[in-house]
Design a protein around this motif. Structure first.
Motif, PDB file in Angstrom:
ATOM      1  N   ALA A 187       0.257  15.422   2.872  1.00  0.00           N
ATOM      2  CA  ALA A 187       1.176  15.192   1.855  1.00  0.00           C
ATOM      3  C   ALA A 187       1.315  16.224   0.881  1.00  0.00           C
ATOM      4  N   VAL A 188       2.719  16.097   0.243  1.00  0.00           N
ATOM      5  CA  VAL A 188       3.082  16.813  -1.211  1.00  0.00           C
ATOM      6  C   VAL A 188       3.480  15.747  -1.699  1.00  0.00           C
ATOM      7  N   VAL A 189       3.384  14.916  -3.054  1.00  0.00           N
ATOM      8  CA  VAL A 189       3.999  14.122  -3.651  1.00  0.00           C
ATOM      9  C   VAL A 189       4.299  14.377  -4.755  1.00  0.00           C
ATOM     10  N   LYS A 190       5.422  14.274  -5.551  1.00  0.00           N
ATOM     11  CA  LYS A 190       5.608  14.575  -6.524  1.00  0.00           C
ATOM     12  C   LYS A 190       6.367  13.403  -7.159  1.00  0.00           C
ATOM     13  N   LEU A 194       0.970  -0.761   0.001  1.00  0.00           N
ATOM     14  CA  LEU A 194       0.357   0.244  -0.005  1.00  0.00           C
ATOM     15  C   LEU A 194       0.684   1.334  -0.294  1.00  0.00           C
ATOM     16  N   ILE A 195       0.673   2.407  -0.481  1.00  0.00           N
ATOM     17  CA  ILE A 195       0.955   3.374  -0.770  1.00  0.00           C
ATOM     18  C   ILE A 195      -0.726   4.602  -0.391  1.00  0.00           C
ATOM     19  N   GLU A 196      -0.533   5.149   0.978  1.00  0.00           N
ATOM     20  CA  GLU A 196      -1.191   6.357   1.213  1.00  0.00           C
ATOM     21  C   GLU A 196      -0.724   7.650   1.658  1.00  0.00           C
ATOM     22  N   ILE A 197      -1.635   8.013   0.821  1.00  0.00           N
ATOM     23  CA  ILE A 197      -1.003   9.605   0.435  1.00  0.00           C
ATOM     24  C   ILE A 197      -1.709  11.085   1.593  1.00  0.00           C
ATOM     25  N   ARG A 198      -1.235  10.880   3.253  1.00  0.00           N
ATOM     26  CA  ARG A 198      -2.584  11.449   3.311  1.00  0.00           C
ATOM     27  C   ARG A 198      -2.593  13.328   3.365  1.00  0.00           C
ATOM     28  N   GLY A 244      -7.826  16.214   0.243  1.00  0.00           N
ATOM     29  CA  GLY A 244      -6.285  17.737   0.522  1.00  0.00           C
ATOM     30  C   GLY A 244      -4.975  16.866   0.335  1.00  0.00           C
ATOM     31  N   GLY A 245      -4.047  15.706   0.391  1.00  0.00           N
ATOM     32  CA  GLY A 245      -3.349  15.366  -0.067  1.00  0.00           C
ATOM     33  C   GLY A 245      -3.354  15.950  -1.552  1.00  0.00           C
TER      34      GLY A 245
END
Length: 202
Positions: free
Chosen positions: A119-122, A112-116, A135-136
């Motif tokens: 979070a800011v993911v690139k 699993l990958i969870e982006i809360r 909101g992530g």
């Protein structure tokens, strides 16, 4: 006419209530994520917010990051969580990845990958399950792997991304020290030696 003293019906028992499916905090229930949080809270290492690390980080236990990491992070078979203060500029591989902070790089998770929501993911994400909370922030691609064969294929492709650019390849033999040069006496030393030999003969 209803008696105003009669007890009011319990709205929480109404299956059609707009709150059904919500917990006390107003968020949807996440049994898997909550279980993951509980398991990651036990027996894990922590990189504090005042620590900056650059290079290849490899671990054999769960890891929580609040500091700054640049390079590669390999936690194969273990869980990785990035705290709100955490700032990761790396390609990462772990069993489960939970992101509350900032991740710039590609990520591979076995489960699993969870982006809360903080979070800011690139980057590009690969996992059987990927969850993006409201909101992530995410920019990149998501690849949700269906089969074990497909996962093995992604593993072999992703290994190339888990090599830090400033480190030598693992199979490269360390360079041998330069051979010592034979000592050659200078002309003055040779002359002194010849004089000493003449004096000894006389």
């Amino acid at each position: 006419m209803a008696n105003p003293l009669d007890p009011k019906p319990d709205a929480s028992l109404d299956s059609s209530s707009f709150l059904s499916g919500m917990n006390d905090s107003g968020a949807t229930e996440r049994p898997f994520a909550d279980k993951l949080d509980a398991s990651m809270a036990k027996d894990r290492s922590v990189i504090g917010k005042n620590i900056k690390f650059r290079g290849e980080l490899i671990g054999t236990e769960d890891l929580h990051i609040e500091g700054t990491i640049e390079g590669t992070v390999i936690m194969e078979g273990h869980d990785l969580s990035i705290g709100r203060e955490g700032e990761i500029n790396a390609n990462i591989h772990a069993q489960n990845i939970v992101i509350n902070g900032t991740l710039t790089g590609d990520a591979l998770a076995d489960e699993l990958i969870e982006i809360r929501n903080t979070a800011v993911v690139k980057g590009n994400l690969i996992a059987p399950r990927i969850q993006l909370d409201d909101g992530g922030k995410f920019r990149g691609s998501m690849d949700m792997v269906d089969t074990d064969d497909e996962m093995r294929s992604r593993h072999s492709e992703f290994k190339e991304k888990l090599v830090h650019p400033n480190l030598p390849p693992k199979d490269e033999a360390p360079s041998k020290p330069a051979a010592k040069k034979a000592f050659a006496p200078t002309k003055d030393v040779a002359k002194d030696s010849a004089k000493d030999a003449e004096l000894a003969d006389s």
